[in-house]
Write an enzyme that holds these catalytic residues in place. Structure first.
Site, mmCIF file in Angstrom:
data_model
loop_
_atom_site.group_PDB
_atom_site.id
_atom_site.type_symbol
_atom_site.label_atom_id
_atom_site.label_comp_id
_atom_site.label_asym_id
_atom_site.label_seq_id
_atom_site.Cartn_x
_atom_site.Cartn_y
_atom_site.Cartn_z
ATOM 1 N N ALA A 109 90.099 50.158 -26.391
ATOM 2 C CA ALA A 109 89.379 49.083 -25.707
ATOM 3 C C ALA A 109 88.434 48.346 -26.651
ATOM 4 C CB ALA A 109 88.607 49.656 -24.521
ATOM 5 N N HIS A 110 87.799 47.325 -26.121
ATOM 6 C CA HIS A 110 86.956 46.468 -26.976
ATOM 7 C C HIS A 110 85.786 47.236 -27.581
ATOM 8 C CE1 HIS A 110 84.833 44.800 -23.066
ATOM 9 N NE2 HIS A 110 84.922 46.101 -23.060
ATOM 10 N N ASN A 111 85.527 46.896 -28.857
ATOM 11 C CA ASN A 111 84.383 47.433 -29.585
ATOM 12 C C ASN A 111 84.476 48.921 -29.886
ATOM 13 O OD1 ASN A 111 83.075 45.068 -27.608
ATOM 14 N ND2 ASN A 111 82.574 44.981 -29.774
#
Lengths: 348, 348, 348
Positions: free
Chosen positions: B237-239
């Site tokens: 997922a993001h980051n």
């Protein structure tokens, strides 16, 4: 595409009762209406049968009384009969022979008679494709693949080089067959990639779901036997073997070299560790972590039951202390037995 | 592609014993035959060594006695040696320089020397692609991406705009790099989408499995460090940050902003909640839900053990009452202690 | 793309305090610097606020004191405000009207004004596509699909025939909409495929993540209501219904005919068995196996807590004996009560 009940039973068996009505569509009990045929698999749907607008019903012999004045088709297995009527009403699409101008075919490849190569299809070198195959837009077939007859590759399917697919195999969009297995050897300070030199061999009548991945073998092949059915987003790792007519639901993961027998049913999101053997006719419940071999067919499960979050918090905390609880329980049993002995002695 | 044992040890080290035989293929112990080389990593395979038809074996020093009259290569790490022989026998395919007429390259993009753009490849604007890259059929590279040298994108890979890939990165088919992270803010009666403006930055020597997804960051970047290896159907997922040389098996999910250290090994289907930190050299067992940060390296697990369904039913029901059981246990301990005290007093 | 704080509050509401500074980028608190705007959603970030280099901060009224000498935008919901500023700074890309020469459009299809068909796009027969849609490279739209206005299909998306997408629907790369549901009837010695004749119907403002799969219905349709948001690698089986504004995180699996209500939030890797109903406004924790219907909104969970592997081994073994433990506990309670009675009688 309209059929009378007598035409249907003439093709599919069973017998009909009541008027020889015309039906032209299948529909679920709760939304069926005029000229629609529905089915009842279980007496528990009695109420819905009373309310349905279906013109005719497929029922088992013990449910004949349910039908009221509607026409019936009576059969031992209404669900299978429904499936066969659905196939009668909706025959599988056939290949439209031909090759779109944007389809690319590599040198030495042979395309069987009547096969359909749609736009942006890519076929590598020395590929053999059987008769009446359907390669939908964007499907990619790597070098040296061999496909039987009547294979369907839906859009954006990828077959890596050297994969073998039997006849009547269907692969849904986004599935990837033959990517490298996850083979790594630790080399002091980094992972050394182990070349994956086996193939994927898929037998006849297998269906592979959308975005499912089947990795090629490391040395030997990854093998999926006749008639196995695999749903979406399933991971089949290198050197896995899946037995004939085994059905695997969505989101399942099967780690490397695991061997699943024939006629198994694997519930959604079950996960298999690597290098285990699962007996034929094993049934695995959804969400189960299969952490060891199963030698005896049966119904297996493992999962934490659904709870309200606050109940889960108060219960789950004890899972970290179960061993302690078990010891304290044993200790209590011992102490209580001592006390009873003493008591009896004192009062003898 | 045939080698004598002396040629192999000249290239890869180790020493050979017995006749300097010729081998031209690797094979598993149980199916190996003439001119084939196999390996034994563990003394528990003693029986299979006796039965194997392999012409030569790679073994550890303590297994030399196992080998009988076969030729041997002796090395401290037979598994790694096998991997290196496999790479010798099966060198990675090289780019065939050139661009298929159906490949599309946007304005301002630069393609490095010796790179291969296959049919139906799409490259956006202002992309920089290094030397000797292989972009297989249907691969899509968004605007402003930067790829190092010797990158392989297998068929139907998608890179969204602005992704950065180091050298020798391999991305398997169907993987999606740089799609929007799942960033939503609740706006009274609907979700408001948060623009995902970070990038995905992937360092050198990373391998990404088939149908794996790596989302772009929300503000900052999603980062995968040198030499990390990710299997199929993994969600990053993001980051998220993944440390160097960490290996992640199939079907793993990593929620937003979680940071996994270097040299970790993550078992299949493990799931990480968001915003946790995992120490370097942590080992997570398959199917584990990682619900909090791990500060101390070690081997972690969490899963319900496999059971027969009927046993699971009778045991799992108590999971909803563990807190009650724990209280009753404590109560029993107290009462029993009271009773013993009383007993002692009575009989003093 | 530079704005003063006064320009921002003029567009988005809220009020600003301090100097009317210029900002041109959003950044996380810990890396923000000159001309950058950050946000604080929670007083626990007090330390990071002190250290941040951000020129201005979005804060809630109760955090005004945190801000020191920086400029502020004060709003009741800083997270939502940040999202809205992000959308102001990064407006969604717009369609560049036109059709690449390699895009294929079938007979009878209608493409709305201002829509963009990129290279290697494939559109079947009798498709209707609304205005200002963006079909990115390699996207495939099957026959008879209907798309509203402002739809985005990212690269390598596949829509099977007959899918319906509302306006402002976004589908990320590799997602597959409308593949056959996993419908099989057992026919004595093999699986008989049940034709999947329903559609997928997706309402307005839905977003579907990368490599997610949404199967078509068997008889009736699979339906995703207005404003639902679905993350990556999610499996939505045939005849599932997902309510309006429900958000589903990555790696979730939803088995056939399950109905999830409106305004639900589903944590990552949660798995739903088939044929269950989930009430509106239900919150399901990550990794939960939802094994039955939920009639009362609330926060539900089920998972085994993370442990060190050695602790897990010693605790988990007892899970197979919980029923036995429960019986022994009950037995102890009975015996202790007997003993106490006896004791009391003896000493009366």
């Amino acid at each position: 595409m309209a059929y009378t009940l007598s035409e249907i039973v003439a093709r599919l068996g069973g017998e009909y009762r009541g008027a020889d009505v015309v039906v032209d569509r299948l529909a679920p009990l709760d939304s069926a209406s005029d000229r629609e045929l529905s089915f009842v698999s279980n007496a528990k749907y009695r109420k819905q049968v009373e309310d349905t607008g279906a013109t005719a019903l497929i029922v088992a012999p013990d449910l004949v009384d349910l039908a009221g004045e509607r026409s019936l088709i009576v059969t031992d297995d209404p669900y299978l009969y429904f499936a066969r009527v659905a196939a009668l009403f909706h025959p599988a699409p056939k290949a439209v022979a031909g090759r779109h101008s944007s389809a690319v075919v590599g040198e030495g490849s042979i395309i069987g008679e009547g096969s359909e190569l749609r736009e942006h299809v890519s076929i590598g070198h020395n590929v053999i494709i059987g008769a009446r195959c359907r390669l939908m837009p964007g499907a990619v077939v790597g070098d040296d693949c061999v496909l039987g007859d009547d294979v369907t590759l839906y859009p954006n399917v990828t077959l890596y080089h050297g994969c073998v697919l039997g006849s009547r195999v269907t692969v849904h969009s986004g599935a990837v067959i033959g990517a490298d297995g996850f083979g790594l050897a630790w080399a002091k300070d980094h992972w050394f990639k182990i070349p994956q030199t086996g193939r994927v061999v898929i037998a006849d009548d297998v269906e592979i779901g959308a975005n499912t991945t089947v990795d090629r073998g490391a040395l030997a092949d990854t093998v999926i036997a006749n008639g196995a059915k695999i749903d979406n987003l399933v991971q089949v790792a290198h050197n896995v073997q899946i037995g004939a007519h085994t059905a695997i639901a969505g989101c399942v993961g099967i780690a490397g070299s695991t061997k699943i027998g024939a006629y198994c049913t694997i519930g959604g999101a079950a996960m298999f560790v690597g290098h285990v053997d699962i007996a034929d006719k094993t049934f695995i419940g959804g969400g189960t972590l299969v952490s060891k071999s199963i030698k005896t067919p049966g119904h297996y499960a493992s999962s934490f039951p659904l709870s309200l979050h606050k109940d889960w918090v108060s219960n789950a905390v004890h899972l970290r202390h179960l061993d302690d609880m078990a010891k304290r329980l044993k200790n209590l049993e011992r102490e209580l037995a001592d006390l009873k002995n003493k008591e009896e002695k004192n009062h003898d």
